[in-house]
Design a protein around this motif. Structure first.
Motif, mmCIF file in Angstrom:
data_model
loop_
_atom_site.group_PDB
_atom_site.id
_atom_site.type_symbol
_atom_site.label_atom_id
_atom_site.label_comp_id
_atom_site.label_asym_id
_atom_site.label_seq_id
_atom_site.Cartn_x
_atom_site.Cartn_y
_atom_site.Cartn_z
ATOM 1 N N ILE A 43 0.851 -1.203 0.000
ATOM 2 C CA ILE A 43 0.000 0.000 0.000
ATOM 3 C C ILE A 43 0.878 1.242 0.000
ATOM 4 C CG2 ILE A 43 -1.803 1.228 1.275
ATOM 5 C CD1 ILE A 43 -2.548 -1.474 2.547
ATOM 6 N N ASP A 44 0.581 2.200 -0.895
ATOM 7 C CA ASP A 44 1.413 3.401 -0.936
ATOM 8 C C ASP A 44 0.976 4.403 0.129
ATOM 9 O OD1 ASP A 44 -0.874 4.664 -1.872
ATOM 10 O OD2 ASP A 44 0.009 5.285 -3.787
ATOM 11 N N SER A 45 1.649 5.540 0.181
ATOM 12 C CA SER A 45 1.393 6.534 1.232
ATOM 13 C C SER A 45 0.012 7.166 1.118
ATOM 14 C CB SER A 45 2.460 7.636 1.191
ATOM 15 O OG SER A 45 2.453 8.291 -0.079
ATOM 16 N N GLU A 46 -0.654 7.021 -0.032
ATOM 17 C CA GLU A 46 -2.002 7.553 -0.234
ATOM 18 C C GLU A 46 -3.080 6.522 0.110
ATOM 19 O OE1 GLU A 46 -2.399 10.762 -1.143
ATOM 20 O OE2 GLU A 46 -0.208 10.906 -1.113
ATOM 21 N N ILE A 99 6.071 6.552 0.313
ATOM 22 C CA ILE A 99 5.916 7.380 -0.883
ATOM 23 C C ILE A 99 4.683 6.951 -1.664
ATOM 24 C CG2 ILE A 99 8.384 7.901 -1.104
ATOM 25 C CD1 ILE A 99 8.605 5.612 -3.089
ATOM 26 N N PRO A 100 4.118 7.877 -2.490
ATOM 27 C CA PRO A 100 2.983 7.498 -3.348
ATOM 28 C C PRO A 100 3.467 6.695 -4.543
ATOM 29 C CG PRO A 100 3.563 9.775 -3.740
ATOM 30 C CD PRO A 100 4.411 9.334 -2.578
#
Length: 455
Positions: A43-46, A99-100
């Motif tokens: 899962i990314d930062s968003e 990070i995204p």
């Protein structure tokens, strides 16, 4: 967040296995299995789910392999994406990035990085402590000096179940089965990719392994290393090892060996196995090797070379135990004690007349149940199943199977005893190459035990 803090965060939430003992006997806590990571979400930062964990990239560290990147299968691109460990923020049932998705740098493995799935899982390794060759079913990871490292492997049945997603079986039904874990310090890799790290096991140590295990090692090495190991073994151990090596590898090895070295090794091999090796050599080198061999040993091999490779004559060995027909049972036992160490497979004692013609056969059971003073002619079986040298390998195998025999004698048209074909040699002859490759990994070791070379 620093790399050290990132790794610490990941380790703190690892699903702990049973405590793992390191090479010095120290307990290593919070050990996790690689298989438990596979399939975990990334899962990314968003908060967007990018894919699922497929692999870890590893690189040689100070003493262990360190995880340098995670590799996941992208939900969008349907391709593998690599992310440096420095970009991993935490793990709490899924890998969360700092990070995204848009900022994930293009990932490419360096020449020093390797993938766990490709270079460790299912590969053969040498367990130095146990001095045996085993296969890796799972990989153990934990924090070492704030880095996620490979600390050992699982070579047991539980590892296979875990890989198949049946870990619950291991936990609930196999609680009494011991874990079969090996610390990385007790491992030497056989896979060519892993040799880029280093092959620590000394040649002297390799010499302590079972010949079938040494053969497994040799089959994974390049020609120079193969010759170095064979040279370090001594003629007798080298002969036992070469007998266990696959024929195509045998051919490549002897092609590059000096003829006198080949002759020394072949003198210590079974005549039928030596003949098989000679068959694979160019005619000129084969003749040279035979001239360099001991005259008696060379004579046995030359006799076998007269026959077609796929016939009973080509499959037989001319090493067997025989006694004269006027012998007593006690004489048969004396003969077994005298020659037993020189003949690999002793299933029967053959009774010959004064012209070397096969007259009877005695199983070891027949001898054990007979009185020492009895004449062998009283207890032998005179109705004997036999084959001629030109009998096909298929027919020999059928006879062995139909009559449940461990070996069958080979005679000429006058009944003179020439040799015996054993069940294992007949089996290997009739099995297609693709089926032989599918035989269990321990088949050759079992075969060696039958031949009298127990572990």
């Amino acid at each position: 967040m620093s790399l050290s803090k990132s790794v610490s965060s990941i380790i703190s939430s690892l699903p702990a296995s049973a405590a793992f003992r390191g090479p010095e006997g120290q307990s290593i806590e919070n050990v996790a299995y690689f298989s438990t990571f596979q399939g975990q979400k990334v899962i990314d930062s968003e908060g967007r789910v990018l894919g699922r964990i497929k692999d870890f990239a590893i690189t040689p560290g100070e003493s262990l392999l360190e995880v340098s990147r995670i590799v996941y299968m992208s939900n969008i691109l349907r391709d593998s994406i690599t992310v440096p460990m420095a970009s991993v923020a935490s793990f709490d049932g899924s890998f969360r990035l700092k990070i995204p998705r848009e900022e994930i740098p293009p990932g490419k493995l360096s020449e020093h990085e390797m993938l766990i799935v490709e270079t460790i899982l299912d590969k053969q390794i040498v367990d130095i402590d146990g001095l045996k060759v085993v296969r890796v079913n799972d990989v153990l990871l934990t924090r070492v000096k704030d880095k996620l490292c490979v600390v050992g492997v699982d070579v047991g049945f539980k590892g296979i179940l875990r890989r198949l997603g049946l870990g619950w079986v291991s936990g609930r039904l196999l609680t009494g089965m011991p874990d079969n874990l090996i610390a990385w310090s007790y491992i030497d890799p056989l896979d060519p990719g892993l040799r880029r790290i280093h092959l620590k096991i000394p040649r002297k140590k390799i010499g302590d392994l079972h010949p079938a295990d040494i053969a497994d090692i040799i089959e994974e090495l390049d020609r120079k290393e193969q010759l170095l190991i064979l040279e370090s073994l001594g003629d007798e151990k080298a002969a036992e090892t070469l007998e266990e090596v696959e024929p195509d590898v045998q051919a490549k090895i002897v092609k590059h060996m000096d003829s006198d070295d080949v002759a020394d090794i072949l003198e210590n091999m079974n005549p039928d196995d030596a003949a098989d090796v000679i068959h694979m050599m160019p005619r000129e080198k084969a003749c040279e090797v035979l001239k360099l061999m001991d005259e008696e040993e060379a004579s046995d091999v030359k006799e076998l070379l007269r026959y077609s490779h796929r016939s009973a004559g080509g499959l037989m060995t001319n090493e067997f135990i025989s006694i004269p027909i006027k012998s007593r049972v006690a004489d048969a036992f004396d003969r077994l004690r005298e020659l037993g160490s020189e003949v690999d497979m002793i299933y029967y004692v053959y009774v010959l007349d004064d012209k070397e013609r096969l007259t009877g056969v005695l199983s070891l059971r027949d001898l054990l149940l007979s009185k020492p003073e009895q004449c062998v002619s009283e207890v032998m079986k005179s109705e004997i199943l036999r084959v001629l040298p030109d009998t096909t390998g298929d027919e020999v195998a059928n006879l062995l199977s139909k009559y449940d025999l461990l070996a069958i004698p080979v005679t000429d048209n006058e009944g003179v005893m020439l040799g015996v074909v054993t069940f294992d040699d007949a089996l290997e002859d009739v099995l297609p190459e693709d089926l032989r490759k599918q035989l269990p990994q321990n088949y050759r070791m079992i075969r060696k035990v039958h031949r009298g070379h127990g572990p």
